[in-house]
Structure formats: C-alpha cells, structure tokens
Design a protein around this motif. Structure first.
Motif, mmCIF file in Angstrom:
data_model
loop_
_atom_site.group_PDB
_atom_site.id
_atom_site.type_symbol
_atom_site.label_atom_id
_atom_site.label_comp_id
_atom_site.label_asym_id
_atom_site.label_seq_id
_atom_site.Cartn_x
_atom_site.Cartn_y
_atom_site.Cartn_z
ATOM 1 N N TYR A 13 -0.545 2.868 -3.638
ATOM 2 C CA TYR A 13 0.095 3.842 -4.511
ATOM 3 C C TYR A 13 0.563 3.149 -5.780
ATOM 4 O O TYR A 13 0.696 1.917 -5.847
ATOM 5 C CB TYR A 13 1.265 4.542 -3.806
ATOM 6 N N TYR A 14 0.786 3.948 -6.789
ATOM 7 C CA TYR A 14 1.232 3.452 -8.088
ATOM 8 C C TYR A 14 2.542 4.153 -8.451
ATOM 9 O O TYR A 14 2.763 5.311 -8.093
ATOM 10 C CB TYR A 14 0.173 3.722 -9.161
ATOM 11 N N GLY A 15 3.414 3.450 -9.167
ATOM 12 C CA GLY A 15 4.708 4.018 -9.509
ATOM 13 C C GLY A 15 5.644 3.978 -8.308
ATOM 14 O O GLY A 15 5.380 3.321 -7.302
ATOM 15 N N SER A 16 6.756 4.690 -8.407
ATOM 16 C CA SER A 16 7.731 4.692 -7.312
ATOM 17 C C SER A 16 8.521 5.994 -7.315
ATOM 18 O O SER A 16 8.601 6.700 -8.316
ATOM 19 C CB SER A 16 8.696 3.507 -7.456
ATOM 20 N N ASN A 19 7.875 9.418 -9.184
ATOM 21 C CA ASN A 19 6.669 9.185 -9.993
ATOM 22 C C ASN A 19 5.545 8.551 -9.186
ATOM 23 O O ASN A 19 4.562 8.075 -9.743
ATOM 24 C CB ASN A 19 7.001 8.283 -11.195
ATOM 25 N N LYS A 20 5.696 8.535 -7.888
ATOM 26 C CA LYS A 20 4.715 7.882 -7.015
ATOM 27 C C LYS A 20 3.378 8.635 -7.007
ATOM 28 O O LYS A 20 3.333 9.845 -6.797
ATOM 29 C CB LYS A 20 5.271 7.812 -5.592
ATOM 30 N N ASN A 21 2.309 7.903 -7.248
ATOM 31 C CA ASN A 21 0.952 8.471 -7.207
ATOM 32 C C ASN A 21 0.181 7.777 -6.085
ATOM 33 O O ASN A 21 -0.099 6.588 -6.162
ATOM 34 C CB ASN A 21 0.248 8.242 -8.555
#
Length: 230
Positions: A13-16, A19-21
């Motif tokens: 995943y990207y972001g946290s 905003n997690k993707n």
C-alpha cells in the motif's frame, strides 16, 4: 513439479491512514517450474505492482516472495541484485534497447554488465538469434527495426543468461495485433523448448489465454486462479 515462485500474504500500500491506497491485498499463490502463467486484470488492479514485487523491484509492506527456495526480501541489496540477474529475465512494454548498440550488442548487454566474457556466449547468441528470427538483423540498430523486431531483441536479451524465470509486463501492449501474436507464440516456444517459467501481466483476455493458467486480479485481490475461486 518444484515450486519456483511462492507468494505468501503479500500486501502493498501507499500513503497512510485516510490517504492509504491499497495496491495488493493479502496475495497468495505459487507457480511451478516450467509453467506459463498469465496475471490478468483491468488497469490499476495491482498487476504490475505484483510483478515488480516478485522481481524484488518494489518492496511489499507485508508478506514474502520465495524464488527457488530463497526468500528474496531476506537478501541485502547487493545479493538481491545478483540473485535477480542470475534468475530472472525482464521484458517490458517499452523495449528499453540502447539506441547506439546493434542487435547483437543489445542482446549481449547483460553478459557485459555481469562482467562475463562475451566470447563464451557465441553459441548461445547464435541459438537465440535463430530462435527470435533475427540472425539477418544482428548488425542493425534499433531505429532500423520494427516494434515487433525490437521486442524480439528484448526477449533475446532476457534469455541470453539462461534465467529460470521470465517476467513480462504488458509485453505486447505497444504492438499491433499481428506483431503481438508473434511475441506470444515466441513466449510459448521459449517456455516449451527451454523450460523457462514465464509469468506475464496483461489486461487482454486474448493475450492471457496463451498462458496455461490465468490468475485474475481485481482491486488488489486474486478473484480467480484457473480452477480456484477465492
């Protein structure tokens, strides 16, 4: 047959927080030596992220990738790079050929970069040029070749080091249908004649069917794996 690739509990995943993707969500599967497997799904479903994670080019947040009994994320950067170079051949949508090198020089580039003697690969070079049908183009530069011919050069470059695995990311995505079919038939030939395990990523149903097994991804999850439904 021996398992050559094992993906276990893989998440990326990207972001946290808000905003997690999530690109990959708890992926599990294994591939046996000599299989030709297609990973299929729509754009943005996590196909390329999965391929890059298997290659050790994109590190997951959770889970493991075991290739030929080696957990690749337990290797340091240097050892991972050496392991990848010896085990895996890459083919991408864009051919990534060096413009000022000939066909022959582009194919032999991995040998040069590995510090090996080019002269020791004379027989392999002839065999691979014949396999991809480019013997008469060996002294041409990329600009003198069609898109399909350039992709065949990139395939030859991936095979010259005799990898156990080829990873292909939308290898026909930049080609017309006729050239794309030629590339896929070449994959099947390499898989059968050389016994190299092939894992290709594609969004095309027609391309996916060239694999003997299809793993379908949607929103970062496996929704179907040949006869298995998750």
């Amino acid at each position: 047959m021996k398992e050559i690739i094992k993906v276990k509990d893989l998440s990326r995943y990207y972001g946290s927080k808000e905003n997690k993707n999530v690109a990959l969500n708890d992926i599990n599967f294994s591939i046996e030596e000599g299989e030709f497997v297609s990973i299929m799904g729509p754009s943005g479903c996590g196909k390329s992220t999965l391929l890059y994670s298997i290659a050790g080019l994109d590190k997951p947040n959770k889970g493991s990738v075991i290739i030929d009994d080696t957990d690749i994320y337990n290797l340091n950067d240097k050892n991972l790079s050496e392991f990848r170079r010896s085990m895996i051949g890459f083919i991408f949508q864009f051919y990534n050929l060096v413009p000022n090198l000939t066909v022959e020089e582009n194919i032999l580039l991995p040998i040069v970069m590995a510090g090996k003697k080019v002269s020791s690969y004379k027989d392999e070079l002839e065999d691979i040029l014949n396999l991809v049908g480019l013997s008469e183009k060996r002294n041409h530069r990329p600009e003198e070749l069609s898109g399909g011919q350039q992709q065949r050069v990139s395939i030859a470059r991936a095979v010259i080091s005799s990898p156990k695995i080829i990873l292909a990311d939308e290898a026909t995505g930049n080609l017309d249908s006729k050239s794309g079919k030629t590339i896929l038939e070449l994959f099947k030939k390499i898989n059968k004649e050389k016994g190299i395990t092939i894992l290709q990523v594609t969004h095309s149903e027609e391309c996916a069917k060239y694999g003997e097994r299809i793993i379908r991804l949607f929103d970062g999850k496996i929704i179907k794996d040949s006869q298995k439904i998750f």
